[in-house]
Design an enzyme around this catalytic site. Structure first.
Site, PDB file in Angstrom:
ATOM      1  N   MET A  30       0.845  -1.200   0.000  1.00 49.17           N
ATOM      2  CA  MET A  30       0.000   0.000   0.000  1.00 49.17           C
ATOM      3  C   MET A  30       0.882   1.252   0.000  1.00 49.17           C
ATOM      4  O   MET A  30       0.409   2.349   0.315  1.00 49.17           O
ATOM      5  CB  MET A  30      -0.936  -0.012   1.205  1.00 49.17           C
ATOM      6  CG  MET A  30      -1.906  -1.197   1.147  1.00 49.17           C
ATOM      7  SD  MET A  30      -3.447  -0.912   1.996  1.00 49.17           S
ATOM      8  CE  MET A  30      -2.885  -0.717   3.661  1.00 49.17           C
ATOM      9  N   ALA A  32       4.080   3.981   0.957  1.00 46.12           N
ATOM     10  CA  ALA A  32       4.809   4.499   2.122  1.00 46.12           C
ATOM     11  C   ALA A  32       5.880   3.473   2.493  1.00 46.12           C
ATOM     12  O   ALA A  32       5.935   2.982   3.626  1.00 46.12           O
ATOM     13  CB  ALA A  32       3.872   4.818   3.283  1.00 46.12           C
ATOM     14  N   LEU A  33       6.692   3.167   1.504  1.00 48.88           N
ATOM     15  CA  LEU A  33       7.604   2.025   1.610  1.00 48.88           C
ATOM     16  C   LEU A  33       8.739   2.254   2.602  1.00 48.88           C
ATOM     17  O   LEU A  33       9.198   3.369   2.794  1.00 48.88           O
ATOM     18  CB  LEU A  33       8.182   1.702   0.225  1.00 48.88           C
ATOM     19  CG  LEU A  33       7.157   1.364  -0.861  1.00 48.88           C
ATOM     20  CD1 LEU A  33       7.861   0.997  -2.173  1.00 48.88           C
ATOM     21  CD2 LEU A  33       6.218   0.244  -0.430  1.00 48.88           C
ATOM     22  N   HIS A  34       9.174   1.143   3.208  1.00 46.02           N
ATOM     23  CA  HIS A  34      10.310   1.148   4.138  1.00 46.02           C
ATOM     24  C   HIS A  34      11.144  -0.091   3.865  1.00 46.02           C
ATOM     25  O   HIS A  34      10.820  -0.887   2.957  1.00 46.02           O
ATOM     26  CB  HIS A  34       9.810   1.205   5.584  1.00 46.02           C
ATOM     27  CG  HIS A  34       8.741   0.185   5.900  1.00 46.02           C
ATOM     28  ND1 HIS A  34       8.989  -1.175   5.923  1.00 46.02           N
ATOM     29  CD2 HIS A  34       7.413   0.328   6.159  1.00 46.02           C
ATOM     30  CE1 HIS A  34       7.880  -1.822   6.222  1.00 46.02           C
ATOM     31  NE2 HIS A  34       6.901  -0.933   6.364  1.00 46.02           N
ATOM     32  N   HIS A  37       9.420  -3.538   3.312  1.00 39.63           N
ATOM     33  CA  HIS A  37       8.896  -3.793   1.960  1.00 39.63           C
ATOM     34  C   HIS A  37      10.040  -4.174   1.014  1.00 39.63           C
ATOM     35  O   HIS A  37       9.905  -5.088   0.205  1.00 39.63           O
ATOM     36  CB  HIS A  37       8.223  -2.532   1.403  1.00 39.63           C
ATOM     37  CG  HIS A  37       6.994  -2.088   2.136  1.00 39.63           C
ATOM     38  ND1 HIS A  37       6.944  -0.914   2.846  1.00 39.63           N
ATOM     39  CD2 HIS A  37       5.759  -2.649   2.245  1.00 39.63           C
ATOM     40  CE1 HIS A  37       5.727  -0.762   3.363  1.00 39.63           C
ATOM     41  NE2 HIS A  37       4.993  -1.801   3.018  1.00 39.63           N
ATOM     42  N   GLN A  61     -10.380  -2.566   2.324  1.00 37.57           N
ATOM     43  CA  GLN A  61      -9.880  -3.258   3.514  1.00 37.57           C
ATOM     44  C   GLN A  61      -9.827  -2.361   4.741  1.00 37.57           C
ATOM     45  O   GLN A  61      -9.399  -2.790   5.807  1.00 37.57           O
ATOM     46  CB  GLN A  61      -8.523  -3.898   3.241  1.00 37.57           C
ATOM     47  CG  GLN A  61      -7.350  -2.944   3.144  1.00 37.57           C
ATOM     48  CD  GLN A  61      -6.084  -3.678   2.780  1.00 37.57           C
ATOM     49  OE1 GLN A  61      -5.925  -4.146   1.661  1.00 37.57           O
ATOM     50  NE2 GLN A  61      -5.157  -3.793   3.721  1.00 37.57           N
ATOM     51  N   LYS A 151       4.970  -9.871   9.437  1.00 32.66           N
ATOM     52  CA  LYS A 151       4.434  -8.764  10.231  1.00 32.66           C
ATOM     53  C   LYS A 151       2.902  -8.833  10.255  1.00 32.66           C
ATOM     54  O   LYS A 151       2.267  -8.543  11.252  1.00 32.66           O
ATOM     55  CB  LYS A 151       4.931  -7.451   9.608  1.00 32.66           C
ATOM     56  CG  LYS A 151       4.142  -6.220   9.916  1.00 32.66           C
ATOM     57  CD  LYS A 151       4.568  -5.632  11.222  1.00 32.66           C
ATOM     58  CE  LYS A 151       4.020  -4.257  11.493  1.00 32.66           C
ATOM     59  NZ  LYS A 151       2.675  -3.987  11.039  1.00 32.66           N
ATOM     60  N   ASP A 152       2.306  -9.208   9.101  1.00 31.14           N
ATOM     61  CA  ASP A 152       0.854  -9.352   8.998  1.00 31.14           C
ATOM     62  C   ASP A 152       0.537 -10.854   8.972  1.00 31.14           C
ATOM     63  O   ASP A 152       0.153 -11.406   7.942  1.00 31.14           O
ATOM     64  CB  ASP A 152       0.347  -8.638   7.752  1.00 31.14           C
ATOM     65  CG  ASP A 152       0.625  -7.148   7.821  1.00 31.14           C
ATOM     66  OD1 ASP A 152      -0.127  -6.437   8.488  1.00 31.14           O
ATOM     67  OD2 ASP A 152       1.642  -6.703   7.248  1.00 31.14           O
ATOM     68  N   GLN A 155      -2.903 -12.064   7.964  1.00 26.80           N
ATOM     69  CA  GLN A 155      -3.123 -11.761   6.538  1.00 26.80           C
ATOM     70  C   GLN A 155      -2.465 -12.833   5.659  1.00 26.80           C
ATOM     71  O   GLN A 155      -3.035 -13.252   4.649  1.00 26.80           O
ATOM     72  CB  GLN A 155      -2.548 -10.383   6.206  1.00 26.80           C
ATOM     73  CG  GLN A 155      -2.551 -10.045   4.734  1.00 26.80           C
ATOM     74  CD  GLN A 155      -2.190  -8.607   4.478  1.00 26.80           C
ATOM     75  OE1 GLN A 155      -3.054  -7.735   4.489  1.00 26.80           O
ATOM     76  NE2 GLN A 155      -0.918  -8.332   4.259  1.00 26.80           N
TER      77      GLN A 155
HETATM   78  P1  AMP Z   1       1.549  -2.895   3.479  1.00 29.18           P
HETATM   79  O1  AMP Z   1       2.095  -1.871   2.539  1.00 29.18           O
HETATM   80  O2  AMP Z   1       1.561  -2.485   4.900  1.00 29.18           O
HETATM   81  O3  AMP Z   1       0.234  -3.474   3.007  1.00 29.18           O
HETATM   82  O4  AMP Z   1       2.576  -4.109   3.412  1.00 29.18           O
HETATM   83  C1  AMP Z   1       2.929  -4.706   2.201  1.00 29.18           C
HETATM   84  C2  AMP Z   1       3.681  -5.983   2.503  1.00 29.18           C
HETATM   85  O5  AMP Z   1       4.849  -5.669   3.245  1.00 29.18           O
HETATM   86  C3  AMP Z   1       2.856  -6.956   3.345  1.00 29.18           C
HETATM   87  O6  AMP Z   1       3.061  -8.272   2.883  1.00 29.18           O
HETATM   88  C4  AMP Z   1       3.439  -6.746   4.730  1.00 29.18           C
HETATM   89  O7  AMP Z   1       3.293  -7.866   5.573  1.00 29.18           O
HETATM   90  C5  AMP Z   1       4.897  -6.490   4.397  1.00 29.18           C
HETATM   91  N1  AMP Z   1       5.553  -5.791   5.516  1.00 29.18           N
HETATM   92  C6  AMP Z   1       5.076  -4.726   6.195  1.00 29.18           C
HETATM   93  N2  AMP Z   1       5.917  -4.397   7.196  1.00 29.18           N
HETATM   94  C7  AMP Z   1       6.944  -5.284   7.141  1.00 29.18           C
HETATM   95  C8  AMP Z   1       8.133  -5.484   7.917  1.00 29.18           C
HETATM   96  N3  AMP Z   1       8.412  -4.704   8.955  1.00 29.18           N
HETATM   97  N4  AMP Z   1       8.958  -6.493   7.582  1.00 29.18           N
HETATM   98  C9  AMP Z   1       8.671  -7.306   6.525  1.00 29.18           C
HETATM   99  N5  AMP Z   1       7.565  -7.170   5.750  1.00 29.18           N
HETATM  100  C10 AMP Z   1       6.712  -6.179   6.063  1.00 29.18           C
END
Ligand code: AMP
Length: 282
Positions: A30, A32-34, A37, A61, A151-152, A155
């Site tokens: 979604m 706001a990458l770190h 991701h 969601q 982390k999820d 999910q």
């Molecule tokens: P999101 O953008 O939050 O929907 O996350 C996208 C993907 O990145 C999902 O599969 C998350 O589980 C994964 N993700 C989010 N945070 C982390 C993290 N700290 N370490 C590893 N994967 C992550």
């Protein structure tokens, strides 16, 4: 990196990769990458010729409209990060591209027990929304490999179920949670924490470590009660849940039978920011 906004253009690109027998790894996000991701992109690159990311803040969601409105958006920075990570293609669809008609919005997925507990219980409809978007994205990208974060945790289990229900020929890889130096799980929502909240947030990790160190000789209800008190003493507000569950099927447990693999999961608010995290215990 090639950027696609239309699924037709992405499909042509993917068809050409498939005729060259290149395998496709997919990382849905979604934005706001770190670094968490980006670790998924790295995992995809190690095993596939083509790595594709998507950025789509999926409205279906979000059970809380305010959470959707406040979701951080940093597209320019995200594109630069994906490019520097060597991602081959980015899919950046509009809402109408993903949900073109009523049928794409009204599909229902049989998740049973999985959506009655934890995130499913506290965010009604959330996992139906996750399934709707993942079903569409997987239909469009048709990757051999899908990379998602532990982390999820719940999910990942829901998406595994979705793959079974739809019979998709995609293999799910669950990747380890990346953490900040103080243990806080990286999350797009962390950018919404102010300085004081950010200092309090690692209490979640400390609490999960405490559970990991003590679960084998403790009553889980006592441990969970202590955990809630610990978080609130540090400055957290509402704690939706601290739970210990069987890692394989997320059935909630009250004591260890000495052999099952277990996971501790938590969701708690720091003012209006809801953080989730989990830890495998054994
Ligand atoms: P999101 O953008 O939050 O929907 O996350 C996208 C993907 O990145 C999902 O599969 C998350 O589980 C994964 N993700 C989010 N945070 C982390 C993290 N700290 N370490 C590893 N994967 C992550």
């Amino acid at each position: 990196m090639v950027l696609f906004k239309k699924m037709g253009d992405l499909s042509k690109y993917l068809a050409s990769a498939k005729t060259k027998r290149q395998t496709i790894g997919f990382v849905p996000t979604m934005g706001a990458l770190h670094a968490g991701h980006l670790s998924l992109i790295t995992a995809s690159q190690l095993a596939n010729q083509i790595s594709i990311a998507s950025i789509f803040v999926n409205p279906t969601q979000f059970n809380d409209p305010k959470d959707y409105q406040k979701y951080p958006i940093t597209i320019e920075k995200d594109i630069a990060l994906l490019e520097s990570a060597g991602c081959h293609a980015l899919f950046l669809p509009s809402v109408t591209e993903i949900y073109p008609d009523e049928a794409s919005l009204s599909q229902h997925f049989e998740l049973d027990y999985l959506e009655t507990i934890l995130e499913g219980k506290y965010r009604p409809g959330h996992f139906q929304g996750v399934c709707k978007v993942m079903h569409r994205l997987l239909e469009i990208v048709q990757p051999q490999h899908l990379y998602m974060g532990q982390k999820d945790y719940q999910q990942c289990m829901v998406v595994k179920r979705l793959l079974q229900i739809t019979g998709a020929a995609t293999q799910l890889h669950t990747c380890a949670t990346l953490r900040e130096a103080d243990g806080l799980a990286m999350s797009s929502r962390n950018t919404r924490l102010n300085t004081i909240e950010r200092a309090v947030a690692p209490a979640i990790y400390e609490m999960l470590c405490h559970i990991k160190n003590n679960f084998s000789q403790s009553d889980f209800l006592v441990l969970q009660e202590y955990a809630v008190q610990y978080l609130q003493s540090k400055g957290f507000g509402t704690v939706d849940y601290v739970a210990i569950a069987r890692a394989d099927d997320l059935s909630l447990q009250t004591k260890w039978n000495g052999k099952d693999r277990l996971v501790a999961l938590v969701a708690a608010f720091l003012n209006d920011v809801r953080l989730i995290d989990n830890m495998q215990l054994n």
